[in-house]
Motif scaffolding. Sequence first.
Motif, PDB file in Angstrom:
ATOM      1  N   GLY A   1      13.769 -12.762 -25.902  1.00  0.00           N
ATOM      2  CA  GLY A   1      12.487 -12.151 -26.017  1.00  0.00           C
ATOM      3  C   GLY A   1      11.789 -12.747 -27.245  1.00  0.00           C
ATOM      4  N   CYS A   2      10.630 -12.212 -27.643  1.00  0.00           N
ATOM      5  CA  CYS A   2       9.564 -12.785 -28.709  1.00  0.00           C
ATOM      6  C   CYS A   2       8.921 -11.538 -29.435  1.00  0.00           C
ATOM      7  CB  CYS A   2       8.687 -13.349 -27.926  1.00  0.00           C
ATOM      8  SG  CYS A   2       7.213 -14.003 -29.112  1.00  0.00           S
ATOM      9  N   THR A   3       9.017 -11.501 -30.537  1.00  0.00           N
ATOM     10  CA  THR A   3       8.117 -10.516 -31.540  1.00  0.00           C
ATOM     11  C   THR A   3       6.703 -10.510 -31.464  1.00  0.00           C
ATOM     12  OG1 THR A   3       8.381 -11.851 -33.434  1.00  0.00           O
ATOM     13  CG2 THR A   3      10.140 -10.344 -32.819  1.00  0.00           C
ATOM     14  N   VAL A   4       5.932 -11.596 -30.980  1.00  0.00           N
ATOM     15  CA  VAL A   4       4.470 -12.020 -31.182  1.00  0.00           C
ATOM     16  C   VAL A   4       3.929 -11.329 -30.033  1.00  0.00           C
ATOM     17  CG1 VAL A   4       2.910 -13.742 -31.245  1.00  0.00           C
ATOM     18  CG2 VAL A   4       5.101 -14.032 -32.068  1.00  0.00           C
ATOM     19  N   GLY A   5       4.202 -11.360 -28.983  1.00  0.00           N
ATOM     20  CA  GLY A   5       3.380 -10.614 -27.756  1.00  0.00           C
ATOM     21  C   GLY A   5       2.037 -10.914 -27.480  1.00  0.00           C
TER      22      GLY A   5
ATOM     23  N   CYS B   1       0.266 -15.087 -22.984  1.00  0.00           N
ATOM     24  CA  CYS B   1       1.561 -15.921 -22.911  1.00  0.00           C
ATOM     25  C   CYS B   1       1.799 -16.304 -21.296  1.00  0.00           C
ATOM     26  CB  CYS B   1       2.603 -14.860 -23.363  1.00  0.00           C
ATOM     27  SG  CYS B   1       4.317 -15.813 -23.203  1.00  0.00           S
ATOM     28  N   GLY B   2       1.831 -17.742 -21.251  1.00  0.00           N
ATOM     29  CA  GLY B   2       1.920 -18.266 -20.069  1.00  0.00           C
ATOM     30  C   GLY B   2       3.290 -17.977 -19.471  1.00  0.00           C
ATOM     31  N   LEU B   3       4.251 -17.511 -20.268  1.00  0.00           N
ATOM     32  CA  LEU B   3       5.686 -17.314 -19.899  1.00  0.00           C
ATOM     33  C   LEU B   3       6.159 -15.856 -19.785  1.00  0.00           C
ATOM     34  CD1 LEU B   3       7.232 -20.440 -21.645  1.00  0.00           C
ATOM     35  CD2 LEU B   3       6.654 -20.101 -19.476  1.00  0.00           C
ATOM     36  N   SER B   4       5.088 -15.071 -19.990  1.00  0.00           N
ATOM     37  CA  SER B   4       5.318 -13.604 -19.984  1.00  0.00           C
ATOM     38  C   SER B   4       6.611 -13.153 -20.906  1.00  0.00           C
ATOM     39  CB  SER B   4       5.481 -13.049 -18.616  1.00  0.00           C
ATOM     40  OG  SER B   4       4.222 -12.991 -17.989  1.00  0.00           O
ATOM     41  N   ALA B   5       6.816 -13.809 -22.263  1.00  0.00           N
ATOM     42  CA  ALA B   5       7.971 -13.548 -22.818  1.00  0.00           C
ATOM     43  C   ALA B   5       8.341 -11.899 -22.866  1.00  0.00           C
ATOM     44  CB  ALA B   5       7.670 -14.028 -24.302  1.00  0.00           C
ATOM     45  N   ASP B   6       9.289 -11.740 -22.623  1.00  0.00           N
ATOM     46  CA  ASP B   6       9.776 -10.071 -22.875  1.00  0.00           C
ATOM     47  C   ASP B   6      10.058  -9.857 -24.350  1.00  0.00           C
ATOM     48  OD1 ASP B   6      10.860  -7.864 -21.965  1.00  0.00           O
ATOM     49  OD2 ASP B   6      12.783  -8.403 -21.212  1.00  0.00           O
ATOM     50  N   ARG B   7      10.086  -8.391 -24.582  1.00  0.00           N
ATOM     51  CA  ARG B   7      10.130  -8.054 -26.017  1.00  0.00           C
ATOM     52  C   ARG B   7      11.409  -8.618 -26.663  1.00  0.00           C
ATOM     53  NH1 ARG B   7       8.423  -1.482 -25.477  1.00  0.00           N
ATOM     54  NH2 ARG B   7       6.295  -1.944 -24.867  1.00  0.00           N
ATOM     55  N   PHE B   8      11.284  -8.647 -27.862  1.00  0.00           N
ATOM     56  CA  PHE B   8      12.540  -9.334 -28.774  1.00  0.00           C
ATOM     57  C   PHE B   8      13.641  -8.492 -28.454  1.00  0.00           C
ATOM     58  CE2 PHE B   8      14.439  -9.842 -32.926  1.00  0.00           C
ATOM     59  CZ  PHE B   8      14.984 -11.359 -32.630  1.00  0.00           C
ATOM     60  N   LYS B   9      14.867  -8.890 -28.146  1.00  0.00           N
ATOM     61  CA  LYS B   9      16.014  -8.358 -28.304  1.00  0.00           C
ATOM     62  C   LYS B   9      17.324  -8.697 -29.211  1.00  0.00           C
ATOM     63  CE  LYS B   9      15.505  -6.880 -23.487  1.00  0.00           C
ATOM     64  NZ  LYS B   9      14.116  -7.584 -23.131  1.00  0.00           N
ATOM     65  N   GLY B  10      16.863  -9.743 -29.855  1.00  0.00           N
ATOM     66  CA  GLY B  10      17.968 -10.372 -30.817  1.00  0.00           C
ATOM     67  C   GLY B  10      17.872 -11.692 -30.837  1.00  0.00           C
ATOM     68  N   TYR B  11      18.731 -12.334 -31.686  1.00  0.00           N
ATOM     69  CA  TYR B  11      18.750 -13.801 -31.699  1.00  0.00           C
ATOM     70  C   TYR B  11      20.000 -14.250 -31.805  1.00  0.00           C
ATOM     71  CZ  TYR B  11      19.599 -12.859 -36.784  1.00  0.00           C
ATOM     72  OH  TYR B  11      20.069 -12.450 -38.105  1.00  0.00           O
ATOM     73  N   TYR B  12      20.368 -15.503 -31.798  1.00  0.00           N
ATOM     74  CA  TYR B  12      21.345 -16.358 -31.535  1.00  0.00           C
ATOM     75  C   TYR B  12      21.915 -16.487 -33.129  1.00  0.00           C
ATOM     76  CZ  TYR B  12      25.264 -19.418 -30.192  1.00  0.00           C
ATOM     77  OH  TYR B  12      26.475 -20.091 -29.808  1.00  0.00           O
ATOM     78  N   ASP B  13      22.899 -15.929 -33.402  1.00  0.00           N
ATOM     79  CA  ASP B  13      23.455 -15.998 -34.862  1.00  0.00           C
ATOM     80  C   ASP B  13      24.086 -17.398 -35.130  1.00  0.00           C
ATOM     81  OD1 ASP B  13      23.637 -15.474 -37.536  1.00  0.00           O
ATOM     82  OD2 ASP B  13      25.319 -14.077 -37.286  1.00  0.00           O
TER      83      ASP B  13
ATOM     84  N   ASP C   1      11.794 -16.352 -34.942  1.00  0.00           N
ATOM     85  CA  ASP C   1      12.220 -15.150 -34.780  1.00  0.00           C
ATOM     86  C   ASP C   1      13.739 -15.292 -35.042  1.00  0.00           C
ATOM     87  OD1 ASP C   1      10.352 -13.570 -34.088  1.00  0.00           O
ATOM     88  OD2 ASP C   1      10.397 -13.759 -31.863  1.00  0.00           O
ATOM     89  N   ASN C   2      14.313 -16.578 -35.124  1.00  0.00           N
ATOM     90  CA  ASN C   2      15.499 -16.769 -35.592  1.00  0.00           C
ATOM     91  C   ASN C   2      15.688 -17.205 -36.951  1.00  0.00           C
ATOM     92  OD1 ASN C   2      18.130 -18.052 -35.919  1.00  0.00           O
ATOM     93  ND2 ASN C   2      18.351 -17.980 -33.730  1.00  0.00           N
TER      94      ASN C   2
ATOM     95  N   LEU D   1      14.937 -35.143 -34.246  1.00  0.00           N
ATOM     96  CA  LEU D   1      14.593 -33.625 -34.463  1.00  0.00           C
ATOM     97  C   LEU D   1      13.788 -33.031 -33.388  1.00  0.00           C
ATOM     98  CD1 LEU D   1      15.034 -31.534 -37.024  1.00  0.00           C
ATOM     99  CD2 LEU D   1      12.737 -32.031 -37.376  1.00  0.00           C
ATOM    100  N   PRO D   2      13.969 -31.717 -32.847  1.00  0.00           N
ATOM    101  CA  PRO D   2      13.298 -31.259 -31.906  1.00  0.00           C
ATOM    102  C   PRO D   2      11.844 -30.784 -32.605  1.00  0.00           C
ATOM    103  CG  PRO D   2      15.574 -30.509 -31.813  1.00  0.00           C
ATOM    104  CD  PRO D   2      15.424 -31.221 -32.806  1.00  0.00           C
ATOM    105  N   GLN D   3      10.924 -30.985 -31.593  1.00  0.00           N
ATOM    106  CA  GLN D   3       9.332 -30.502 -31.964  1.00  0.00           C
ATOM    107  C   GLN D   3       9.579 -28.824 -32.122  1.00  0.00           C
ATOM    108  OE1 GLN D   3       7.573 -28.782 -29.564  1.00  0.00           O
ATOM    109  NE2 GLN D   3       5.375 -28.791 -30.797  1.00  0.00           N
ATOM    110  N   THR D   4       8.491 -28.070 -32.969  1.00  0.00           N
ATOM    111  CA  THR D   4       8.412 -26.945 -32.918  1.00  0.00           C
ATOM    112  C   THR D   4       7.114 -26.230 -32.866  1.00  0.00           C
ATOM    113  OG1 THR D   4      10.334 -26.905 -34.728  1.00  0.00           O
ATOM    114  CG2 THR D   4       8.592 -24.891 -34.773  1.00  0.00           C
ATOM    115  N   THR D   5       6.986 -25.349 -31.785  1.00  0.00           N
ATOM    116  CA  THR D   5       5.858 -24.574 -31.733  1.00  0.00           C
ATOM    117  C   THR D   5       5.977 -23.238 -32.057  1.00  0.00           C
ATOM    118  OG1 THR D   5       4.885 -25.927 -29.829  1.00  0.00           O
ATOM    119  CG2 THR D   5       4.161 -23.839 -29.846  1.00  0.00           C
ATOM    120  N   THR D   6       5.144 -22.579 -32.720  1.00  0.00           N
ATOM    121  CA  THR D   6       5.313 -21.289 -33.228  1.00  0.00           C
ATOM    122  C   THR D   6       4.094 -20.352 -33.396  1.00  0.00           C
ATOM    123  OG1 THR D   6       6.253 -19.613 -34.904  1.00  0.00           O
ATOM    124  CG2 THR D   6       5.365 -21.861 -35.556  1.00  0.00           C
ATOM    125  N   ALA D   7       3.849 -19.325 -32.931  1.00  0.00           N
ATOM    126  CA  ALA D   7       2.589 -18.299 -33.175  1.00  0.00           C
ATOM    127  C   ALA D   7       2.873 -17.600 -34.406  1.00  0.00           C
ATOM    128  CB  ALA D   7       2.411 -17.713 -31.894  1.00  0.00           C
ATOM    129  N   ALA D   8       4.130 -17.715 -34.840  1.00  0.00           N
ATOM    130  CA  ALA D   8       4.366 -17.043 -36.168  1.00  0.00           C
ATOM    131  C   ALA D   8       4.677 -17.696 -37.518  1.00  0.00           C
ATOM    132  CB  ALA D   8       5.447 -15.902 -35.857  1.00  0.00           C
TER     133      ALA D   8
END
Length: 550
Positions: free
Chosen positions: A154-158, A162-174, A211-212, A229-236
């Motif tokens: 999920g995602c905290t931004v909302g 959002c073209g992928l209709s990201a779900d609400r944030f539920k946690g991150y991979y530690d 979010d991670n 190095l992977p590319q990064t896209t962020t709204a936060a």
Amino acid sequence: MTRAATEHYRQSFDRRTPEQLRTLSHVKRFTERLAGDVEFRKALSENVDAPRTVTERYGIEVDPMEMLPLWHGDYQKYRFKPESAQWPLATMWDEHLREMLRHRDLLRDEGEMSTINPRFHAWRERQIRRCNDELGASALSVTYPIIAFELSEGCTVGCWFCGLSADRFKGYYDYSKEQAERWRGVVGVASEVFGSAARTGFCYWATDPMDNPHYDRFLFDYYRITGALPQTTTAAPLKDQALTRRVLRLSSLYGTTPNRFSVLSKAHLNQIHMTFSPEELLGVELVLQGKEAPTAKAFAGRARERKGKLRSAIKDDAIALLERDHTTIACVSGFLVNMQQGRLQLVTPVPGSERWPLGYRILGERFFRTPDEFREGLQSMIDQYMLESPATHLPIRFRRDLQYKAGNRYFQLRARNMEYRVPDHVAPISVGDLIAFGNCTASELVMRVTTDGTSVLAVADLLDRLYAAGVIEDDLDDRFAWQTSNWTTSRIEAAKYAGSRTDGRRSCRFALRYYVSIKELRHLAISQCGVGWQAVSHPPSAASWRAQPT
């Protein structure tokens, strides 16, 4: 794999002096203000003779008079023409844009796998040809990475669009010891299976990387394993400024592609400009999504849902921002991996629709707990879905978006962006008509139209060429259609881990057991011709059937 994209990107900056890079960064900031701030545009129009007074207020240290074709209506006619040389900053900026567009085009070649994984390579090439036909304007910007990883759920931004209709944030991979080892093992498997094409991977999807809190550590692992190095896209980018700066630092040292900040409003733009200097953001594209910016929203996900609501409210002006020809934000033709859920999906872009509202199609799904299970999942889906020829036991028909028109010994296929004219004289009856009617399998079609071994080979070659061109429909499975983010989440518990893996292997074995390829039909035809018959299976030249833009 060619490293041309990497070399091109680095050279586009290395060839400039520090002062030139500084100037370029301020020109870039000028264009961001111009596109995303109506008050800035108004101030320029009111100070046409002294625009420097405006840019100084915004901390932009370049003279707008040296880039008139970028912003002044009376001079825009000179842009991209030899006359623009008298405005050196405009020339510098347009040259930079051309270099970035060239880099984008080169990135498509980074996914080349013809040697290390030819079946995946051929499948990806078919998807690229199909997308060029049906994605509209979106096709120009897609580079077709072969893998993406989600490091949270999920995602905290909302974002409303959002073209992928990201779900609400539920946690991150530690990034615990155990999970970091699992991560490195999974990336290592991807690097082994896909070779240097794994360098196209990135670490977000319906998630926001910021979010991670350990995102930069995952990035650095990816770089050490794959060399990219992977590319990064962020709204936060302002959520954790220390994390953002660590990511930007990694990109300055090892990056080979621009990062992106999605800017949600003019206030957001102001905050980003106050926090980061023009020089810090030279390698970061600001995607201006606010109301004052001209950026159209892809017709997928939440933006697609919003259009229906706006239409009900008779708000046509707002609907205009939902560009119908911008059909999806999905870009991966390959594998989508959620590390938190241990889920692996095979996906490819499609226009947003009722059938595929998120703008991508899911072909298959597996679950994994270990790198070895991840490898098994990859290989089983490659075996099951990336066929070398049309599956002879499934219905064969043209893609549902294509318009079919029969001619005299040829037929035409018309797509959104392309028209095909295909010779249709390899058999006594029309192969095109049978495919367009769509009521027989590939093997049934071959048997219906052929009278001897020679025509079997000719028909098989025609089917192979149509298949390679991406015009044969392969969206024949409804299991994952009409998906939403909530629907995807709801499947997790029902199909978790071992049971899903076992079912996947069983279905794969079933499919392979009853699969008879077009190549096997060729072999059958040759074996029936008897002694003294010589078969040469060369498809007609490319010039014999034409594809042209519409």
